[in-house]
Design a protein around this motif. Structure first.
Motif, PDB file in Angstrom:
ATOM      1  N   TYR A 176       0.842  -1.202   0.000  1.00  0.00           N
ATOM      2  CA  TYR A 176       0.000   0.000   0.000  1.00  0.00           C
ATOM      3  C   TYR A 176       0.878   1.253   0.000  1.00  0.00           C
ATOM      4  O   TYR A 176       0.672   2.177  -0.811  1.00  0.00           O
ATOM      5  CB  TYR A 176      -0.913  -0.018   1.221  1.00  0.00           C
ATOM      6  CG  TYR A 176      -1.867   1.150   1.297  1.00  0.00           C
ATOM      7  CD1 TYR A 176      -3.147   1.070   0.751  1.00  0.00           C
ATOM      8  CD2 TYR A 176      -1.487   2.345   1.914  1.00  0.00           C
ATOM      9  CE1 TYR A 176      -4.023   2.154   0.816  1.00  0.00           C
ATOM     10  CE2 TYR A 176      -2.351   3.426   1.983  1.00  0.00           C
ATOM     11  CZ  TYR A 176      -3.622   3.328   1.431  1.00  0.00           C
ATOM     12  OH  TYR A 176      -4.481   4.401   1.493  1.00  0.00           O
ATOM     13  N   SER A 177       1.868   1.275   0.877  1.00  0.00           N
ATOM     14  CA  SER A 177       2.757   2.444   0.957  1.00  0.00           C
ATOM     15  C   SER A 177       3.558   2.623  -0.325  1.00  0.00           C
ATOM     16  O   SER A 177       3.727   3.744  -0.815  1.00  0.00           O
ATOM     17  CB  SER A 177       3.712   2.287   2.146  1.00  0.00           C
ATOM     18  OG  SER A 177       2.998   2.259   3.360  1.00  0.00           O
ATOM     19  N   LEU A 180       1.580   4.208  -3.171  1.00  0.00           N
ATOM     20  CA  LEU A 180       1.193   5.607  -3.001  1.00  0.00           C
ATOM     21  C   LEU A 180       2.366   6.550  -2.767  1.00  0.00           C
ATOM     22  O   LEU A 180       2.197   7.768  -2.867  1.00  0.00           O
ATOM     23  CB  LEU A 180       0.203   5.731  -1.840  1.00  0.00           C
ATOM     24  CG  LEU A 180      -1.087   4.909  -1.973  1.00  0.00           C
ATOM     25  CD1 LEU A 180      -2.032   5.225  -0.831  1.00  0.00           C
ATOM     26  CD2 LEU A 180      -1.761   5.146  -3.310  1.00  0.00           C
ATOM     27  N   GLU A 279      -3.705  10.900  -9.359  1.00  0.00           N
ATOM     28  CA  GLU A 279      -4.440  10.054  -8.409  1.00  0.00           C
ATOM     29  C   GLU A 279      -4.918   8.769  -9.085  1.00  0.00           C
ATOM     30  O   GLU A 279      -4.918   7.698  -8.488  1.00  0.00           O
ATOM     31  CB  GLU A 279      -5.627  10.821  -7.828  1.00  0.00           C
ATOM     32  CG  GLU A 279      -5.571  10.932  -6.321  1.00  0.00           C
ATOM     33  CD  GLU A 279      -6.733  11.713  -5.748  1.00  0.00           C
ATOM     34  OE1 GLU A 279      -7.421  11.182  -4.869  1.00  0.00           O
ATOM     35  OE2 GLU A 279      -6.940  12.864  -6.197  1.00  0.00           O
ATOM     36  N   ARG A 282      -1.936   6.405  -9.238  1.00  0.00           N
ATOM     37  CA  ARG A 282      -1.658   5.786  -7.950  1.00  0.00           C
ATOM     38  C   ARG A 282      -2.685   4.700  -7.630  1.00  0.00           C
ATOM     39  O   ARG A 282      -2.347   3.623  -7.132  1.00  0.00           O
ATOM     40  CB  ARG A 282      -1.667   6.841  -6.845  1.00  0.00           C
ATOM     41  CG  ARG A 282      -0.545   7.855  -6.912  1.00  0.00           C
ATOM     42  CD  ARG A 282       0.787   7.246  -6.536  1.00  0.00           C
ATOM     43  NE  ARG A 282       1.857   8.260  -6.489  1.00  0.00           N
ATOM     44  CZ  ARG A 282       3.120   7.987  -6.253  1.00  0.00           C
ATOM     45  NH1 ARG A 282       3.492   6.733  -6.031  1.00  0.00           N
ATOM     46  NH2 ARG A 282       4.025   8.941  -6.240  1.00  0.00           N
ATOM     47  N   ALA A 283      -3.939   4.981  -7.891  1.00  0.00           N
ATOM     48  CA  ALA A 283      -5.012   4.042  -7.566  1.00  0.00           C
ATOM     49  C   ALA A 283      -4.888   2.762  -8.374  1.00  0.00           C
ATOM     50  O   ALA A 283      -5.082   1.653  -7.848  1.00  0.00           O
ATOM     51  CB  ALA A 283      -6.367   4.699  -7.810  1.00  0.00           C
ATOM     52  N   LEU A 286      -2.036   0.707  -7.079  1.00  0.00           N
ATOM     53  CA  LEU A 286      -2.443   0.055  -5.834  1.00  0.00           C
ATOM     54  C   LEU A 286      -3.290  -1.175  -6.123  1.00  0.00           C
ATOM     55  O   LEU A 286      -3.048  -2.259  -5.574  1.00  0.00           O
ATOM     56  CB  LEU A 286      -3.219   1.035  -4.961  1.00  0.00           C
ATOM     57  CG  LEU A 286      -3.828   0.471  -3.673  1.00  0.00           C
ATOM     58  CD1 LEU A 286      -2.747  -0.088  -2.754  1.00  0.00           C
ATOM     59  CD2 LEU A 286      -4.633   1.563  -2.962  1.00  0.00           C
ATOM     60  N   ALA A 318      -8.281   0.129  -3.899  1.00  0.00           N
ATOM     61  CA  ALA A 318      -8.087   1.372  -4.647  1.00  0.00           C
ATOM     62  C   ALA A 318      -9.304   2.284  -4.529  1.00  0.00           C
ATOM     63  O   ALA A 318      -9.158   3.512  -4.436  1.00  0.00           O
ATOM     64  CB  ALA A 318      -7.799   1.055  -6.112  1.00  0.00           C
ATOM     65  N   TYR A 321      -9.190   4.079  -1.274  1.00  0.00           N
ATOM     66  CA  TYR A 321      -8.222   5.185  -1.370  1.00  0.00           C
ATOM     67  C   TYR A 321      -8.827   6.373  -2.117  1.00  0.00           C
ATOM     68  O   TYR A 321      -8.719   7.531  -1.667  1.00  0.00           O
ATOM     69  CB  TYR A 321      -6.957   4.684  -2.062  1.00  0.00           C
ATOM     70  CG  TYR A 321      -6.115   5.754  -2.706  1.00  0.00           C
ATOM     71  CD1 TYR A 321      -5.361   6.642  -1.931  1.00  0.00           C
ATOM     72  CD2 TYR A 321      -6.077   5.901  -4.094  1.00  0.00           C
ATOM     73  CE1 TYR A 321      -4.595   7.638  -2.518  1.00  0.00           C
ATOM     74  CE2 TYR A 321      -5.315   6.887  -4.691  1.00  0.00           C
ATOM     75  CZ  TYR A 321      -4.580   7.758  -3.906  1.00  0.00           C
ATOM     76  OH  TYR A 321      -3.821   8.745  -4.497  1.00  0.00           O
ATOM     77  N   GLY A 326      -7.765   5.519   4.099  1.00  0.00           N
ATOM     78  CA  GLY A 326      -6.352   5.210   4.230  1.00  0.00           C
ATOM     79  C   GLY A 326      -6.117   3.721   4.185  1.00  0.00           C
ATOM     80  O   GLY A 326      -6.963   2.956   3.710  1.00  0.00           O
ATOM     81  N   CYS A 327      -4.979   3.290   4.717  1.00  0.00           N
ATOM     82  CA  CYS A 327      -4.621   1.876   4.660  1.00  0.00           C
ATOM     83  C   CYS A 327      -5.635   1.015   5.410  1.00  0.00           C
ATOM     84  O   CYS A 327      -5.979  -0.071   4.964  1.00  0.00           O
ATOM     85  CB  CYS A 327      -3.222   1.683   5.236  1.00  0.00           C
ATOM     86  SG  CYS A 327      -2.592   0.000   5.038  1.00  0.00           S
ATOM     87  N   ALA A 330      -8.611   0.508   3.279  1.00  0.00           N
ATOM     88  CA  ALA A 330      -8.273  -0.406   2.180  1.00  0.00           C
ATOM     89  C   ALA A 330      -8.290  -1.854   2.664  1.00  0.00           C
ATOM     90  O   ALA A 330      -8.793  -2.750   1.982  1.00  0.00           O
ATOM     91  CB  ALA A 330      -6.908  -0.049   1.596  1.00  0.00           C
TER      92      ALA A 330
END
Length: 419
Positions: A176-177, A180, A279, A282-283, A286, A318, A321, A326-327, A330
């Motif tokens: 996850y980290s 993102l 965004e 990133r999604a 993820l 995703a 997010y 947040g995590c 998710a």
């Protein structure tokens, strides 16, 4: 981007044409025929039960017929092994028009192997003067053995596709980290999304197209409509792939439908809430990473519909997010997916697979939205524990060990239908 993540994506994201299983058979046949001396006279095929299950009833690109025999014969006649899983994209008009004549002239035999391996393909092309056998194991494009006239001309033990060589340094939170926070190859994942989205928008039914236009014109798209958009995107792309349309597809972890689901369900959410390019990127990263991580816990070919479960789980994370979670949200979204659709069975690749992954896409979006609203399946309920990585491992354990007999029963049912 972290080199480990880049390596995973480079290994797991591949271009395909049509369903992966007949594509791999065609690739093996193409390789064998390219080495063969003389004119092709016969093809013998031996497959693991899972490959047979996934290749027997799915549409072959362009010719829109189904059958393992067609896939092997077309691959052998095209003789473009460098194209790997996209070899069936080179079917010419001449091949399309005369394929039934060729199938009558060149016998093709298909048998199931007793091997315990889930992914095993052996294709032997025979002429009057020569014979070549090509064997694929462990992964769809991994040729590990070639024999010509009973002489081994290539052998390499196949690399196993599993968590130990893909995700050994990763868990849910670190992935996850990474998705993102790490530097990314700008635009690369969006190019893959665009390829799959072209399939989703091709030959779209008129009423579906009108519905999408109406929904996308709204200032605020309701959650149910957002989920329905994801269902339509994934359904139409999956239908194009499984019915045999000439539609290039970006696959993930050996599955075109996993690539479709993990990318396009997220694409629909981004379209609905008008997320900016960064965004969106990133999604989708993820979603793809979480989907590949979950799929890595299962055998490459699965008894349950690993594509639907893993694809929906990635898209759910995703979606959470994108909706501001947040995590933790998710994780909750993934738990809801696993706890609700983990029992979906794989009864072979065919056109109806598009419906399975489309329902999964709808589930993904709703699970992500519910997680942000503090709803969904809570830890301590059924197979859902308080440890997200344990839940994912348990999913693989159930599939790999608990459902072996289900696969045998499924194959018997499919065999009885073909008689």
């Amino acid at each position: 981007m972290n080199e480990g993540i880049r390596g995973i994506l480079d290994r797991e994201i591949k271009m395909t044409m049509g369903c992966t299983d007949p594509g791999a058979i065609a690739y093996a046949a193409s390789k064998a025929a390219s080495i063969l001396d003389g004119s092709l006279r016969k093809i013998n095929i031996v497959l693991s039960k899972n490959i047979y299950k996934n290749a027997a009833y799915v549409g072959i690109p362009v010719i829109k017929k189904y059958g393992i025999e067609y896939a092997a014969l077309l691959g052998a006649m095209i003789k473009r092994p460098e194209l790997k899983l996209s070899v069936l994209g080179e079917i010419s008009a001449e091949l399309q028009n005369n394929v039934d004549n060729y199938i009558n002239e060149i016998p093709v035999t298909v048998a199931c192997s007793d091997t315990d391996e889930t992914l095993y393909i052996s294709v032997t092309c025979i002429s009057d003067v020569s014979g070549v056998t090509v064997v694929i194991r462990e992964d769809y494009d991994q040729i590990c053995h070639i024999e010509k006239d009973d002489q081994i001309i290539y052998h390499n033990e196949p690399q196993k596709v599993c968590k130990e060589n893909s995700f050994d340094r990763w868990d849910f939170r670190s992935l996850y980290s990474a998705a993102l926070e790490e530097d990314m190859q700008e635009g690369s994942i969006l190019k893959y999304e665009e390829i799959n989205k072209r399939a989703a928008m091709s030959n779209l039914p008129e009423d579906a197209g009108e519905y999408l236009q109406r929904i996308l014109s709204l200032a605020d798209v309701p959650a149910n409509d957002m989920a329905n958009m994801a269902r339509i995107y994934v359904l139409n792309a999956g239908r194009m792939r499984m019915s045999g349309e000439r539609a290039p597809i970006v696959s993930l972890a050996g599955s075109g439908n996993l690539g479709i689901t993990s990318m396009l369900a997220v694409s629909a959410v981004c379209d609905a809430i008008r997320k900016p390019r960064a965004e969106r990127e990133r999604a989708i990263y993820l979603s793809v990473l979480i989907a590949a991580y979950i799929k890595s816990q299962m055998n490459r070919l699965t008894v349950m519909c690993g594509t639907a479960v893993a694809g929906a789980a990635g898209a759910a994370a995703a979606t959470a997010y994108l909706m501001g979670g947040g995590c933790k949200e998710a994780e909750d979204a993934v738990n809801t997916v696993i706890g609700s659709i983990a029992g979906m069975l794989c009864d072979g690749a065919k056109e109806s697979c598009a419906f399975k992954v489309s329902f999964a896409a709808e589930c993904a979006v709703m699970s992500g939205i519910m997680a942000v609203d503090k709803a969904g399946i809570q830890p301590g309920s059924g197979i859902i524990t308080h440890d997200i990585d344990e839940n994912i491992r348990n999913l693989g354990y159930i599939n790999n060990y608990g459902m072996k007999e289900v696969d045998n029963i499924m194959l018997n049912i499919l065999h009885s239908q073909k008689k």
